[in-house]
Write an enzyme that holds these catalytic residues in place. Structure first.
Site, PDB file in Angstrom:
ATOM      1  N   CYS A 146      10.642   2.229   5.894  1.00 25.73           N
ATOM      2  CA  CYS A 146      11.516   1.052   5.839  1.00 25.73           C
ATOM      3  C   CYS A 146      12.992   1.411   5.579  1.00 25.73           C
ATOM      4  O   CYS A 146      13.889   0.830   6.204  1.00 25.73           O
ATOM      5  CB  CYS A 146      11.015   0.063   4.800  1.00 25.73           C
ATOM      6  SG  CYS A 146      10.375   0.826   3.319  1.00 25.73           S
ATOM      7  N   HIS A 260      15.381  -4.222   0.677  1.00 28.37           N
ATOM      8  CA  HIS A 260      15.884  -2.960   0.101  1.00 28.37           C
ATOM      9  C   HIS A 260      17.402  -2.888   0.284  1.00 28.37           C
ATOM     10  O   HIS A 260      17.915  -3.244   1.342  1.00 28.37           O
ATOM     11  CB  HIS A 260      15.308  -1.759   0.846  1.00 28.37           C
ATOM     12  CG  HIS A 260      13.852  -1.489   0.610  1.00 28.37           C
ATOM     13  ND1 HIS A 260      13.084  -2.154  -0.307  1.00 28.37           N
ATOM     14  CD2 HIS A 260      13.033  -0.574   1.188  1.00 28.37           C
ATOM     15  CE1 HIS A 260      11.843  -1.662  -0.276  1.00 28.37           C
ATOM     16  NE2 HIS A 260      11.786  -0.723   0.632  1.00 28.37           N
TER      17      HIS A 260
HETATM   18  N1  LIG Z   1       5.412  -2.903   2.554  1.00 22.72           N
HETATM   19  C1  LIG Z   1       6.341  -2.403   3.356  1.00 22.72           C
HETATM   20  O1  LIG Z   1       7.508  -2.780   3.306  1.00 22.72           O
HETATM   21  C2  LIG Z   1       6.019  -1.366   4.360  1.00 22.72           C
HETATM   22  C3  LIG Z   1       7.032  -0.926   5.183  1.00 22.72           C
HETATM   23  C4  LIG Z   1       6.740   0.035   6.150  1.00 22.72           C
HETATM   24  C5  LIG Z   1       5.453   0.505   6.258  1.00 22.72           C
HETATM   25  N2  LIG Z   1       4.490   0.058   5.428  1.00 22.72           N
HETATM   26  C6  LIG Z   1       3.132   0.594   5.596  1.00 22.72           C
HETATM   27  O2  LIG Z   1       2.285  -0.454   6.049  1.00 22.72           O
HETATM   28  C7  LIG Z   1       0.983  -0.270   5.531  1.00 22.72           C
HETATM   29  C8  LIG Z   1       0.553  -1.533   4.774  1.00 22.72           C
HETATM   30  O3  LIG Z   1       1.465  -1.774   3.733  1.00 22.72           O
HETATM   31  P1  LIG Z   1       1.427  -3.141   2.903  1.00 22.72           P
HETATM   32  O4  LIG Z   1       2.657  -3.095   2.094  1.00 22.72           O
HETATM   33  O5  LIG Z   1       1.168  -4.308   3.794  1.00 22.72           O
HETATM   34  O6  LIG Z   1       0.148  -2.902   1.958  1.00 22.72           O
HETATM   35  P2  LIG Z   1      -0.807  -3.975   1.280  1.00 22.72           P
HETATM   36  O7  LIG Z   1      -0.089  -5.228   0.985  1.00 22.72           O
HETATM   37  O8  LIG Z   1      -1.440  -3.246   0.162  1.00 22.72           O
HETATM   38  O9  LIG Z   1      -1.920  -4.287   2.398  1.00 22.72           O
HETATM   39  C9  LIG Z   1      -2.833  -3.311   2.815  1.00 22.72           C
HETATM   40  C10 LIG Z   1      -3.685  -3.862   3.957  1.00 22.72           C
HETATM   41  O10 LIG Z   1      -4.529  -2.815   4.439  1.00 22.72           O
HETATM   42  C11 LIG Z   1      -5.873  -3.261   4.396  1.00 22.72           C
HETATM   43  N3  LIG Z   1      -6.752  -2.129   4.130  1.00 22.72           N
HETATM   44  C12 LIG Z   1      -6.701  -1.285   3.078  1.00 22.72           C
HETATM   45  N4  LIG Z   1      -7.694  -0.368   3.194  1.00 22.72           N
HETATM   46  C13 LIG Z   1      -8.369  -0.656   4.325  1.00 22.72           C
HETATM   47  C14 LIG Z   1      -9.494  -0.095   4.977  1.00 22.72           C
HETATM   48  N5  LIG Z   1     -10.133   0.966   4.492  1.00 22.72           N
HETATM   49  N6  LIG Z   1      -9.924  -0.656   6.140  1.00 22.72           N
HETATM   50  C15 LIG Z   1      -9.292  -1.733   6.646  1.00 22.72           C
HETATM   51  N7  LIG Z   1      -8.217  -2.320   6.066  1.00 22.72           N
HETATM   52  C16 LIG Z   1      -7.763  -1.784   4.919  1.00 22.72           C
HETATM   53  C17 LIG Z   1      -5.911  -4.256   3.266  1.00 22.72           C
HETATM   54  O11 LIG Z   1      -7.052  -5.065   3.429  1.00 22.72           O
HETATM   55  P3  LIG Z   1      -7.747  -5.778   2.147  1.00 22.72           P
HETATM   56  O12 LIG Z   1      -6.911  -7.009   1.858  1.00 22.72           O
HETATM   57  O13 LIG Z   1      -9.097  -6.112   2.684  1.00 22.72           O
HETATM   58  O14 LIG Z   1      -7.748  -4.792   1.040  1.00 22.72           O
HETATM   59  C18 LIG Z   1      -4.600  -4.995   3.529  1.00 22.72           C
HETATM   60  O15 LIG Z   1      -4.757  -5.884   4.611  1.00 22.72           O
HETATM   61  C19 LIG Z   1       1.049   1.003   4.667  1.00 22.72           C
HETATM   62  O16 LIG Z   1       0.661   2.093   5.470  1.00 22.72           O
HETATM   63  C20 LIG Z   1       2.503   1.094   4.315  1.00 22.72           C
HETATM   64  O17 LIG Z   1       2.901   2.429   4.052  1.00 22.72           O
HETATM   65  C21 LIG Z   1       4.729  -0.867   4.486  1.00 22.72           C
END
Ligand SMILES: NC(=O)c1ccc[n+]([C@@H]2O[C@H](COP(=O)([O-])OP(=O)(O)OC[C@H]3O[C@@H](n4cnc5c(N)ncnc54)[C@H](OP(=O)(O)O)[C@@H]3O)[C@@H](O)[C@H]2O)c1
Length: 354
Positions: A146, A260
């Site tokens: 990000c 951010h």
């Molecule tokens: N947040 C940001 O600003 C941002 C920016 C760039 C990239 N990212 C990347 O995007 C990804 C998600 O981030 P987030 O912030 O959205 O995280 P989050 O809010 O913790 O959400 C994680 C998601 O992944 C699912 N998940 C986790 N383990 C899984 C599995 N084994 N099989 C299938 N689904 C699974 C979760 O499902 P459940 O609800 O069922 O647990 C939930 O839908 C990460 O790789 C992160 O590094 C995030």
């Protein structure tokens, strides 16, 4: 060469196999997943169908898309049958296991995790900056970290006019960058703090309410840099096409819900005036200038939250460099949007058959 996100499509050799792709979101229940749903709806992405996938924990929950309730399914190896576009936002482990399976099933994967960002055959894309790199992919396209995505939207217009020789960055990163659970921890710990109650952090390593701390990514014991900082260095270089660019960075987690901020000092090969920098940043794709010295009004997370544009301001000469080759900027972007979901959907839009 800067491009409007939609212009990147003209350079593509591999687009969707249909004008109305069938879409799957992996990690639909997460912080990025929720924004992916909203971006697809708000931007009228021409999808034929939408499948929502998450872990077994969420199977059976419903989420709303375009007024319809869609049941979340557990992600399995069979989830990608008939899918043209798979938007992954469920962590690196899930991407590493399932992205190739999705590609074999015929989908193009746009991956939000860090799993493939530095793979030479996986383009790392910010459409406004290096959309042309979408021309060669093998089915997986990486969405950047990000901070790297937001910073490069502001840096690319400068770099294409005056090569950047060095960057120094200090970040102010919000809770949403650590996912939905970290956002909840900020809300809960702030309420507890104001009520005089104790609160045991569960997601982040330190008390979050009315506090800030070095980014929670693991620290490399030799260099002292944490994983977030190392990602931003490598990815910023790759997106700008400047492999050797020296980048110094300190990443800090601050108690802001989303968006951010980053203070960036840019050193060029030649002297560049703040006026010249301001003019290059005015009306650049994906950027909005917020630079009102008289009113002391500059980019803020409260104004960047929910906004597609990255805000840039505080454009001034760096008084620490008497040569006149350094400019200081302050940049704020909604990392759930330009740092994740919006950028991913813009990549997908560039892959549409027109
Ligand atoms: N947040 C940001 O600003 C941002 C920016 C760039 C990239 N990212 C990347 O995007 C990804 C998600 O981030 P987030 O912030 O959205 O995280 P989050 O809010 O913790 O959400 C994680 C998601 O992944 C699912 N998940 C986790 N383990 C899984 C599995 N084994 N099989 C299938 N689904 C699974 C979760 O499902 P459940 O609800 O069922 O647990 C939930 O839908 C990460 O790789 C992160 O590094 C995030």
């Amino acid at each position: 060469m800067l491009t409007k996100p939609e212009d990147a499509a003209s350079t593509l050799s591999r687009q969707f196999r249909t004008a109305r792709p069938a879409v799957a979101i992996v990690g639909a229940t997460g912080a990025v997943g929720a924004e992916l749903l909203q971006c697809l709806e708000r931007r009228n992405f021409p999808l034929a169908s939408l499948r929502l996938l998450a872990s077994a924990r969420s199977a059976g929950k419903t989420l709303t898309f375009a007024g319809e309730q869609i049941v979340v399914e557990e992600l399995t190896e069979a989830s990608f049958e008939g899918i043209d576009l798979a938007l992954f936002s469920a962590g690196s482990g899930t991407s590493k296991h399932y992205a190739d399976i999705a590609v074999k099933a015929g989908a193009i994967v746009v991956d939000n995790s860090s799993a493939f960002r530095m793979y030479p055959d996986v383009p790392l894309i910010v459409p406004e900056v290096n959309g042309a790199a979408l021309a060669t992919h093998r089915g997986i396209i990486a969405n950047p970290n990000c901070v790297a995505a937001i910073a490069t939207v502001a840096l690319a217009p400068l770099h294409s006019a005056h090569p950047i020789r060095r960057l120094n960055i200090a970040t102010y990163q919000s809770a949403s960058g650590a996912g939905a659970a970290a956002m909840e921890e900020l809300r809960e710990s702030t309420a507890a703090y104001l009520n005089g109650e104790s609160y045991q952090p569960r997601v982040l390593p330190h008390p979050y309410a009315f506090n800030f701390f070095s980014h929670n990514a693991d620290v490399d014991q030799e260099s002292g840099y944490n994983g977030e900082e190392l990602k931003v260095i490598a990815e910023t270089r790759r997106i700008l096409g400047a492999d050797e660019l020296p980048v110094g960075i300190t990443c800090i987690r601050v108690p802001v819900l989303r968006a951010h901020g980053m203070a960036i000092t840019v050193t060029f090969d030649e002297a560049v005036t703040p006026e010249a920098a301001r003019s290059l940043l005015t009306d650049a794709p994906g950027l909005k200038l917020v630079d009102d010295r008289a009113a002391n009004r500059f980019p803020m997370p409260s104004e960047a939250s929910g906004e597609d544009d990255v805000l840039v301001g505080r454009i001034r000469r760096d008084l620490g460099d008497p040569s006149g080759r350094s400019i200081a900027l302050f940049v704020v972007g909604d990392q759930l949007l330009k740092g994740a979901a919006l950028n991913a959907v813009q990549i997908a839009e560039a892959l549409l058959v027109r």
